[in-house]
Design an enzyme around this catalytic site. Structure first.
Site, PDB file in Angstrom:
ATOM      1  N   ASP A 126      22.889  48.651  51.474  1.00 45.63           N
ATOM      2  CA  ASP A 126      22.110  47.447  51.764  1.00 45.63           C
ATOM      3  C   ASP A 126      22.689  46.259  51.005  1.00 45.63           C
ATOM      4  O   ASP A 126      23.632  46.398  50.232  1.00 45.63           O
ATOM      5  CB  ASP A 126      20.654  47.667  51.344  1.00 45.63           C
ATOM      6  CG  ASP A 126      20.552  48.011  49.868  1.00 45.63           C
ATOM      7  OD1 ASP A 126      20.529  47.078  49.046  1.00 45.63           O
ATOM      8  OD2 ASP A 126      20.517  49.221  49.532  1.00 45.63           O
ATOM      9  N   ASP A 141      20.765  44.447  48.839  1.00 42.71           N
ATOM     10  CA  ASP A 141      19.726  44.139  47.868  1.00 42.71           C
ATOM     11  C   ASP A 141      18.739  43.170  48.529  1.00 42.71           C
ATOM     12  O   ASP A 141      18.321  43.414  49.654  1.00 42.71           O
ATOM     13  CB  ASP A 141      20.342  43.587  46.578  1.00 42.71           C
ATOM     14  CG  ASP A 141      19.407  43.757  45.385  1.00 42.71           C
ATOM     15  OD1 ASP A 141      18.864  44.857  45.218  1.00 42.71           O
ATOM     16  OD2 ASP A 141      19.231  42.797  44.622  1.00 42.71           O
TER      17      ASP A 141
END
Length: 300
Positions: A215, A217
């Protein structure tokens, strides 16, 4: 039934993070349920042979993912690996990206760490024994180089080098924190490689991380903020890639001689006078101290 394991059985260890709870292809498999002076590891350590190389595999969070990052007994995990004779550890970890150029699905091989953990025991040496190991270069170049070759061979979108910032968790970052870390120039963020890497150095075990990006974050303006659902969606693909990389790198590391400076980290690190180390501490830390042949009280 917990038991102690003799050393010299395996020289290569793999610590699996989120999503990596086993390794396919192991033969002659047995589970070692161990106890250590620092408690019990996250789970039984699975010992087997992969493509002719004996390895020890440990699920960092426990099979079924039962332990959050702050509950993991990092000291017991590393001690148990050392007790089995492990000389090199490959850490597989899920991380968030802190840079646009590092995308979900990529693999990062960090060579630096920033430790922001707060409540974790980060040394074996306490209770009357003090050691200061060098940690300027926290990643073993031999293991990292082998991982880079495996990543290239398997077609991974690979980033060699970079800084891994380790937060306490288990909550994800606030946007303010995420933006701050980006200002620091870090590359990925995770919750588990500290104090794991520090303890591996104290145990004189070579250590390198295969960081699997899941991802962005929460800093990215056009991507959704990190969620467990988003992580799991990418994790399946990442873990499949990690397993291919492991199948490629294990024979390389298993065949290479272990003559690394990481394995001499304690040589000049003990600052406590040998005659001031109690018999109880010598027994507790014997796995690390015996190699140094420190003189006992009254013997110089």
């Amino acid at each position: 039934m917990a038991r102690k394991a003799s050393r010299g059985q395996v020289s290569l260890g793999v610590i699996g993070g989120s999503g990596l709870y086993d390794i396919e292809g192991l033969t002659a498999v047995r589970d070692a349920r161990m106890r250590t002076p620092f408690g019990v590891p996250s789970d039984a350590i699975r010992i087997g042979t992969l493509d002719g190389v004996a390895i020890a595999f440990l699920s960092r969070h426990g099979r079924g993912h039962r332990l959050n990052p702050g509950e993991i007994n990092y000291r017991a995990n590393i001690y148990a690996m050392k007790a089995l004779g492990v000389q090199r550890i490959i850490s597989v970890s899920a991380v968030g990206s802190m840079k646009e150029s590092i995308r979900p699905g990529d693999v990062v091989l960090p060579d630096q760490f920033i430790d922001l953990t707060k409540r974790r025991a980060s040394t074996f040496f306490e209770g009357g024994v003090v050691a200061h190991v060098g940690f300027g270069e926290p990643v073993c170049p031999t293991v990292a180089h082998a991982l880079a070759g495996a990543g290239q061979q398997t077609g991974a979108s690979l980033h060699e080098g970079g800084t891994y910032i380790c937060m306490e968790g288990p909550q994800f970052s606030t946007k303010a924190e995420s933006r701050l870390y980006r200002q620091w120039g870090v590359d990925v963020i995770g919750m588990t490689n500290m104090p794991e890497a520090k303890l591996a150095r104290e145990a004189e075990i070579c250590y390198a991380t295969m960081a699997l990006v899941t991802d962005y974050d929460c800093w990215h303006e056009t991507e959704e903020a990190v969620t467990v659902e988003a992580i799991l969606a990418t994790l399946h693909q990442n873990v499949a890639l990690a397993k291919r990389m492991l199948r490629t790198v294990v024979p390389r590391l298993g065949a290479a001689a272990s003559t690394c400076g990481c394995q001499q980290a304690l040589q000049t690190a003990i600052v406590t006078a040998p005659d001031r180390i109690s018999p109880a501490s010598r027994k507790k830390l014997g796995l690390f101290l015996d190699r140094l042949a420190l003189p006992k009280k009254g013997k110089r």
